[in-house]
Design a protein around this motif. Sequence first.
Motif, mmCIF file in Angstrom:
data_model
loop_
_atom_site.group_PDB
_atom_site.id
_atom_site.type_symbol
_atom_site.label_atom_id
_atom_site.label_comp_id
_atom_site.label_asym_id
_atom_site.label_seq_id
_atom_site.Cartn_x
_atom_site.Cartn_y
_atom_site.Cartn_z
ATOM 1 N N THR A 102 0.854 -1.193 0.000
ATOM 2 C CA THR A 102 0.000 0.000 0.000
ATOM 3 C C THR A 102 0.885 1.237 0.000
ATOM 4 O O THR A 102 1.825 1.330 0.794
ATOM 5 C CB THR A 102 -0.900 0.006 1.249
ATOM 6 O OG1 THR A 102 -1.701 -1.168 1.236
ATOM 7 C CG2 THR A 102 -1.784 1.237 1.273
ATOM 8 N N SER A 115 -8.209 4.236 -4.228
ATOM 9 C CA SER A 115 -6.894 3.632 -3.987
ATOM 10 C C SER A 115 -6.549 3.726 -2.510
ATOM 11 O O SER A 115 -6.842 4.723 -1.861
ATOM 12 C CB SER A 115 -5.814 4.352 -4.808
ATOM 13 O OG SER A 115 -6.078 4.252 -6.192
ATOM 14 N N GLY A 116 -5.922 2.687 -1.991
ATOM 15 C CA GLY A 116 -5.503 2.683 -0.604
ATOM 16 C C GLY A 116 -4.292 3.572 -0.382
ATOM 17 O O GLY A 116 -3.481 3.799 -1.286
ATOM 18 N N ASP A 124 -1.654 4.779 3.173
ATOM 19 C CA ASP A 124 -1.351 4.924 4.587
ATOM 20 C C ASP A 124 -0.619 6.249 4.795
ATOM 21 O O ASP A 124 0.431 6.494 4.188
ATOM 22 C CB ASP A 124 -0.459 3.780 5.083
ATOM 23 C CG ASP A 124 -1.225 2.476 5.254
ATOM 24 O OD1 ASP A 124 -2.384 2.539 5.697
ATOM 25 O OD2 ASP A 124 -0.671 1.405 4.929
ATOM 26 N N GLU A 183 -12.467 6.404 1.730
ATOM 27 C CA GLU A 183 -12.318 5.060 2.273
ATOM 28 C C GLU A 183 -11.025 4.442 1.731
ATOM 29 O O GLU A 183 -10.697 4.581 0.562
ATOM 30 C CB GLU A 183 -13.519 4.201 1.873
ATOM 31 C CG GLU A 183 -13.506 2.813 2.488
ATOM 32 C CD GLU A 183 -14.749 2.004 2.120
ATOM 33 O OE1 GLU A 183 -14.819 0.821 2.489
ATOM 34 O OE2 GLU A 183 -15.641 2.584 1.449
ATOM 35 N N GLY A 184 -10.315 3.783 2.590
ATOM 36 C CA GLY A 184 -9.056 3.171 2.184
ATOM 37 C C GLY A 184 -7.844 4.014 2.481
ATOM 38 O O GLY A 184 -6.706 3.549 2.343
ATOM 39 N N VAL A 185 -8.043 5.284 2.875
ATOM 40 C CA VAL A 185 -6.933 6.144 3.291
ATOM 41 C C VAL A 185 -6.921 6.162 4.815
ATOM 42 O O VAL A 185 -7.875 6.605 5.440
ATOM 43 C CB VAL A 185 -7.070 7.570 2.731
ATOM 44 C CG1 VAL A 185 -5.905 8.429 3.203
ATOM 45 C CG2 VAL A 185 -7.121 7.546 1.206
ATOM 46 N N ARG A 186 -5.852 5.658 5.398
ATOM 47 C CA ARG A 186 -5.769 5.510 6.848
ATOM 48 C C ARG A 186 -4.656 6.407 7.397
ATOM 49 O O ARG A 186 -3.605 6.565 6.769
ATOM 50 C CB ARG A 186 -5.473 4.049 7.222
ATOM 51 C CG ARG A 186 -6.589 3.075 6.829
ATOM 52 C CD ARG A 186 -6.138 1.622 6.947
ATOM 53 N NE ARG A 186 -5.019 1.325 6.059
ATOM 54 C CZ ARG A 186 -5.186 0.970 4.777
ATOM 55 N NH1 ARG A 186 -6.392 0.885 4.243
ATOM 56 N NH2 ARG A 186 -4.128 0.706 4.020
ATOM 57 N N ARG A 213 1.013 3.920 -8.127
ATOM 58 C CA ARG A 213 0.082 2.800 -8.024
ATOM 59 C C ARG A 213 -0.223 2.216 -9.404
ATOM 60 O O ARG A 213 -0.313 0.995 -9.573
ATOM 61 C CB ARG A 213 -1.209 3.287 -7.356
ATOM 62 C CG ARG A 213 -2.193 2.196 -6.968
ATOM 63 C CD ARG A 213 -1.685 1.424 -5.760
ATOM 64 N NE ARG A 213 -2.552 0.333 -5.396
ATOM 65 C CZ ARG A 213 -2.978 0.103 -4.174
ATOM 66 N NH1 ARG A 213 -2.617 0.898 -3.186
ATOM 67 N NH2 ARG A 213 -3.747 -0.925 -3.908
#
Length: 593
Positions: A14, A44-45, A47, A133-136, A588
């Motif tokens: 990721t 797309s994810g 972190d 969503e998917g971004v942490r 990505r």
Amino acid sequence: MPSHTITLTNRPPTPALVIVGAGPRGTGLIERIAANAPELYAGSGLDIHLVDPHPPGAGRIWRATQSPLLWMNSHAEDVTMFTDETVHMAGPVRPGPTLHEWAGIDGRTFADRRLQGAYLRWVHEQAVAALPEGVRVHHHPRRALRVGGPRDGRRQVWLEGRPRPLLADLVVLALGHLDAELDDEQRELAAYARAHDLVHLAPDFTADSDLSPLAPGEPVLVRGFGLAFVDLMVLLTEGRGGRYEGDTYVPSGREPVLYVGSRRGVPYHSKIGYDWTGERPPLPRFLGPAEIDGLLAGAQGFNFRRDVWPLVEKELGFAHYHRLFTVHPERTDMAWADFEEKYAVASGQDIQALVASAVPDPADRLDLAALDRPLDGVRYGSYEEFQEGLRGYVERDLVRRHDPEHSPDLAVFLGLLSVYGQLIRLGDIGPWWHGFFSYLASGPPGPRLRQLLALSRAGVVKFVGADMSVAAEDGVFRALSATVPGASVEARALVEARLPEPTVGRARDPLLRELHAAETPAGLLRVDPGDGRVLDRAGRPHPRLFALGPFTDARTPGAFTRPRTGGPAFRQNDATARAVLDFLRSLRSRAAA
């Protein structure tokens, strides 16, 4: 036996972004990432690792664990973390409340810094919640020690107390104010203090300083008359149990006696205490993008005093006279249209002659040199006479800055904001401009100067004068100023009331010292003015390292943005966020191909 087929997939890791610094600048960057992600990075994810030993949002400067006596330096209505349509940026506007709207307080309030910290924590939470969503987001309450790894590969960010580094595709440095090693003069003063059992407090963020060695009743030399001094004044008076009864200060008996001076010898100008009404001056007029393009295109470079300052003077003069002629025409001897036409083509002494012919009262004319050095050539026979003289100066400043009859001053303030937004593109233009801007546009709240007057009358604060020098001799510190010829003040304590210079070479932060990046002559980190990428010593932008903040040559005015003023910091945050998302999206895509 049934057979099972196991399929191994080589999924790419990721993407990861490390932001070093979780204060207002880091929060502002996350807000812009959230705003731009639907266009540039949807689905797309990602972190995001926030590295800061202090809580996200407030960071170090606005943390909850500081004295409630310390205030914001701006009205609550003049502090926002949200964009509006005046910001020239590629990303979308995401409006939100100012500090006073969020807190439900009067817009003219000077809120305490702990309340501002709560606002910043809320903004951070809102920005994180707005990420797709998917971004942490992961917070690491540690210090970053160094950034390594290949120039075109994943970066390694080593943290204090962590055996393995964070791996990052991109790193953004958003460090804010920096602690610094002492320069040669400060090292000599510190060594002298140790040898003679004196007290020497080097430049520092005042709320972090240990003020306990400053003994009650003892004289303390204070060099610096800006916002760090105001904090010092508060913590050593009200912070030690003193109180105000109207315009009178009632000491607790625990206060030292502060002898304060500086280069100018006067405090920063008071915050303006009235609202803008009517038409704003149409800025920029004489110092806009075209003029900056011309300066940057010059084959021989540019000199600030020769090439830039005349444009600054003309721009600020235009703001001043636009307001004077359009709102106070009875104080002029010429129609605005005629004055504007002549002003547009004039320069230097021709402008002075035009103003003298059109503005009869010298008090209505803009004299930037006199504003910058009000005590130049002024002499007093004794310290006692000077105390009265400087109290009169502060009282006149307070009256003027709270009287809308002098609203050209507010127009000049708007001009200063416009000019600063343009000058950012020129990179490092030396420290003088930033000091001049802060002196005129970023001074203390009016109530703080009224407190200063009360402390002066009570004998707790005494004024030393302009061009204050400090000598370490005869076992003491001795202060001198040309404002009171022949007089001197001795003390066993010296406080340097200012923040350390934001120089990379003397930064205590090991991460910055090990970057091996380009620095300006003033020691600032060189960055690409377009998106904040760090430039190496060959002038090449680093593909995976960005920097935002006062330690770069793209530093912006003040800590926060005033609503509807264009917000250079917002523009920078947006450009960096978009560059980050573009890079990660491309990365990505390549990994998935």
